[in-house]
Enzyme design. Structure first.
Site, PDB file in Angstrom:
ATOM      1  N   HIS A 141       0.747  -8.761   2.485  1.00  0.00           N
ATOM      2  CA  HIS A 141       1.201  -7.834   3.524  1.00  0.00           C
ATOM      3  C   HIS A 141       0.434  -8.054   4.823  1.00  0.00           C
ATOM      4  O   HIS A 141      -0.704  -7.628   4.963  1.00  0.00           O
ATOM      5  CB  HIS A 141       1.034  -6.399   3.002  1.00  0.00           C
ATOM      6  CG  HIS A 141       1.547  -5.345   3.909  1.00  0.00           C
ATOM      7  ND1 HIS A 141       1.082  -4.048   3.885  1.00  0.00           N
ATOM      8  CD2 HIS A 141       2.486  -5.373   4.889  1.00  0.00           C
ATOM      9  CE1 HIS A 141       1.716  -3.343   4.800  1.00  0.00           C
ATOM     10  NE2 HIS A 141       2.562  -4.121   5.421  1.00  0.00           N
ATOM     11  N   GLU A 153      -3.104  -7.369   3.334  1.00  0.00           N
ATOM     12  CA  GLU A 153      -3.275  -6.548   2.129  1.00  0.00           C
ATOM     13  C   GLU A 153      -2.697  -7.374   0.972  1.00  0.00           C
ATOM     14  O   GLU A 153      -1.541  -7.815   1.046  1.00  0.00           O
ATOM     15  CB  GLU A 153      -2.460  -5.245   2.326  1.00  0.00           C
ATOM     16  CG  GLU A 153      -3.083  -3.986   1.806  1.00  0.00           C
ATOM     17  CD  GLU A 153      -2.236  -2.747   2.159  1.00  0.00           C
ATOM     18  OE1 GLU A 153      -1.156  -2.850   2.761  1.00  0.00           O
ATOM     19  OE2 GLU A 153      -2.683  -1.648   1.814  1.00  0.00           O
ATOM     20  N   ASN A 191       0.244   1.853   4.535  1.00  0.00           N
ATOM     21  CA  ASN A 191       1.345   2.744   4.898  1.00  0.00           C
ATOM     22  C   ASN A 191       1.253   4.111   4.236  1.00  0.00           C
ATOM     23  O   ASN A 191       1.808   5.082   4.730  1.00  0.00           O
ATOM     24  CB  ASN A 191       2.687   2.068   4.625  1.00  0.00           C
ATOM     25  CG  ASN A 191       2.953   1.042   5.710  1.00  0.00           C
ATOM     26  OD1 ASN A 191       2.889   1.352   6.898  1.00  0.00           O
ATOM     27  ND2 ASN A 191       3.195  -0.197   5.316  1.00  0.00           N
TER      28      ASN A 191
HETATM   29  P1  NAI Z   1      13.160  -7.044  11.211  1.00  0.00           P
HETATM   30  O1  NAI Z   1      14.293  -6.099  11.119  1.00  0.00           O
HETATM   31  O2  NAI Z   1      12.563  -7.354  12.537  1.00  0.00           O
HETATM   32  O3  NAI Z   1      13.584  -8.461  10.555  1.00  0.00           O
HETATM   33  C1  NAI Z   1      14.180  -8.580   9.296  1.00  0.00           C
HETATM   34  C2  NAI Z   1      14.913  -9.911   9.284  1.00  0.00           C
HETATM   35  O4  NAI Z   1      15.396 -10.186   7.965  1.00  0.00           O
HETATM   36  C3  NAI Z   1      16.144  -9.933  10.210  1.00  0.00           C
HETATM   37  O5  NAI Z   1      16.003 -10.992  11.138  1.00  0.00           O
HETATM   38  C4  NAI Z   1      17.312 -10.163   9.249  1.00  0.00           C
HETATM   39  O6  NAI Z   1      18.352 -10.959   9.823  1.00  0.00           O
HETATM   40  C5  NAI Z   1      16.610 -10.886   8.108  1.00  0.00           C
HETATM   41  N1  NAI Z   1      17.352 -10.861   6.864  1.00  0.00           N
HETATM   42  C6  NAI Z   1      17.990  -9.817   6.279  1.00  0.00           C
HETATM   43  N2  NAI Z   1      18.581 -10.227   5.140  1.00  0.00           N
HETATM   44  C7  NAI Z   1      18.287 -11.550   4.999  1.00  0.00           C
HETATM   45  C8  NAI Z   1      18.597 -12.538   4.024  1.00  0.00           C
HETATM   46  N3  NAI Z   1      19.357 -12.235   2.972  1.00  0.00           N
HETATM   47  N4  NAI Z   1      18.129 -13.803   4.199  1.00  0.00           N
HETATM   48  C9  NAI Z   1      17.378 -14.115   5.269  1.00  0.00           C
HETATM   49  N5  NAI Z   1      17.046 -13.209   6.237  1.00  0.00           N
HETATM   50  C10 NAI Z   1      17.504 -11.959   6.086  1.00  0.00           C
HETATM   51  O7  NAI Z   1      12.069  -6.502  10.195  1.00  0.00           O
HETATM   52  P2  NAI Z   1      10.482  -6.775  10.194  1.00  0.00           P
HETATM   53  O8  NAI Z   1       9.837  -5.719  10.982  1.00  0.00           O
HETATM   54  O9  NAI Z   1      10.238  -8.198  10.496  1.00  0.00           O
HETATM   55  O10 NAI Z   1      10.159  -6.468   8.666  1.00  0.00           O
HETATM   56  C11 NAI Z   1      10.338  -7.456   7.656  1.00  0.00           C
HETATM   57  C12 NAI Z   1       9.514  -7.059   6.449  1.00  0.00           C
HETATM   58  O11 NAI Z   1       8.135  -6.954   6.827  1.00  0.00           O
HETATM   59  C13 NAI Z   1       9.894  -5.719   5.847  1.00  0.00           C
HETATM   60  O12 NAI Z   1       9.724  -5.786   4.470  1.00  0.00           O
HETATM   61  C14 NAI Z   1       8.883  -4.766   6.483  1.00  0.00           C
HETATM   62  O13 NAI Z   1       8.671  -3.618   5.723  1.00  0.00           O
HETATM   63  C15 NAI Z   1       7.647  -5.655   6.519  1.00  0.00           C
HETATM   64  N6  NAI Z   1       6.621  -5.300   7.496  1.00  0.00           N
HETATM   65  C16 NAI Z   1       6.970  -4.863   8.756  1.00  0.00           C
HETATM   66  C17 NAI Z   1       5.969  -4.565   9.683  1.00  0.00           C
HETATM   67  C18 NAI Z   1       6.301  -4.138  11.074  1.00  0.00           C
HETATM   68  O14 NAI Z   1       5.385  -3.704  11.820  1.00  0.00           O
HETATM   69  N7  NAI Z   1       7.541  -4.244  11.525  1.00  0.00           N
HETATM   70  C19 NAI Z   1       4.546  -4.683   9.327  1.00  0.00           C
HETATM   71  C20 NAI Z   1       4.298  -5.222   8.002  1.00  0.00           C
HETATM   72  C21 NAI Z   1       5.315  -5.484   7.119  1.00  0.00           C
END
Ligand code: NAI
Length: 287
Positions: A141, A153, A191
């Site tokens: 993480h 993490e 979180n």
């Molecule tokens: P985001 O919404 O910016 O990006 C998610 C991406 O996943 C999108 O570009 C989407 O097109 C892609 N996606 C969805 N289904 C897909 C698939 N089947 N194959 C390939 N790509 C696919 O979300 P973000 O913020 O990048 O979060 C991603 C992960 O990281 C989540 O699990 C979130 O909980 C975690 N996370 C987020 C943080 C944050 O500050 N935003 C911090 C730490 C972890």
């Protein structure tokens, strides 16, 4: 053997940051995203960040060129050839992630570690989607913005092997990060502590305790936070915050304290997701 090439599944906020951090630390990174627009955005972000690092003299032009040359962008996992590590960083949704784990298991070599950047979902639950690979599944993480934030993490699932854990610690360190262990509870440590505070800031706004700017100013000036909780929620992504809170609600005995505030949900439903959409609690359209 040190990791040489990783597949980063999902090229959004986190996937872009993880892949850039890998590349600037000498590791090839293939960004896999089903959304072509997101892939172009990730590439633009990488090029901009590398150019900026040269301007700020944090990197030489040659180092920047090398980092950019280590990054590639594809729209399907099958195109990510020769990887020795995979980090899933797609949307925070159990069903999406389980499908991706099955695909990762089917696509990559049997020696490849299948890590997930999930913020809140049980690692053991995700691993159950790939019974034969459970020992290779682990939570890795990262924090936003990945190139800056030092923490990873590290969360073991019930069947994660010691070998996988040691390799995850080694990879985190080779990416310039400090790995810290947490146990496999919804939301882990970060979180579990952060999201109730963000949610409470929304409740304070809903109840009329103060306006958003003032809530953030009070927490910055009074508690020495570098960023107010509402500004931070926009930065994380309001959709991501809502999804994390729902995973914690379901995963921690449906405790209502984790249910996302109505204003937060309404903003997400209106497409106001924070920085990434230009409007969240605050407006970012003019930068
Ligand atoms: P985001 O919404 O910016 O990006 C998610 C991406 O996943 C999108 O570009 C989407 O097109 C892609 N996606 C969805 N289904 C897909 C698939 N089947 N194959 C390939 N790509 C696919 O979300 P973000 O913020 O990048 O979060 C991603 C992960 O990281 C989540 O699990 C979130 O909980 C975690 N996370 C987020 C943080 C944050 O500050 N935003 C911090 C730490 C972890």
């Amino acid at each position: 053997m040190p990791t040489k090439k990783i597949a980063v599944i999902g090229g959004g906020t986190m996937g872009s940051g993880i892949s850039l951090t890998a590349a600037t630390n000498g590791i090839h990174a293939v960004v896999v995203d089903v959304n072509e627009v997101q892939l172009s955005k990730a590439k633009m972000y990488h090029e901009k960040q590398c150019a900026r690092a040269v301007l700020k003299e944090r990197m030489t032009q040659e180092e920047s060129d090398v980092a950019v040359s280590k990054l590639s962008y594809v729209s399907s996992m099958q195109e990510a050839e020769g990887v020795d590590w995979a980090i899933e960083a797609a949307t925070e949704n159990v069903a999406i992630k389980k499908k991706l784990f099955i695909q990762m298991q089917d696509t990559f070599e049997d020696s490849v570690v299948l890590a997930t950047n999930t913020s809140s979902i049980s690692i053991t639950d995700l691993a159950s989607a790939v019974p034969e690979a459970e020992h290779r599944v682990i939570g890795m993480h990262f924090f936003n913005p990945v190139p800056v934030m030092k923490l990873v993490e590290v969360i073991k699932g019930k069947k994660t092997s010691e070998e996988t854990t040691a390799a995850t610690i080694a990879l985190s360190e080779s990416m310039g990060k400090i790995p810290v262990p947490a146990n496999d509870f919804a939301g882990f440590v970060s979180n579990r502590v952060l999201m109730p505070m963000i949610n409470e800031a929304f409740h304070a706004w809903s109840d009329g305790v103060a306006e958003p700017e003032d809530i953030d100013s009070i927490m910055k000036l009074g508690c020495a936070f570098p960023m107010g909780p509402l500004r931070l929620a926009d930065y994380i992504g309001l959709d991501v915050c809502r999804d994390i809170m729902m995973v914690m609600y379901e995963g921690l005995n449906q405790n209502e304290k984790y249910l996302p505030n109505e204003k937060l949900v309404a903003l997400v439903e209106a497409g106001n997701l924070g920085d990434k959409s230009g409007q969240g609690v605050f407006n970012y359209e003019k930068g």
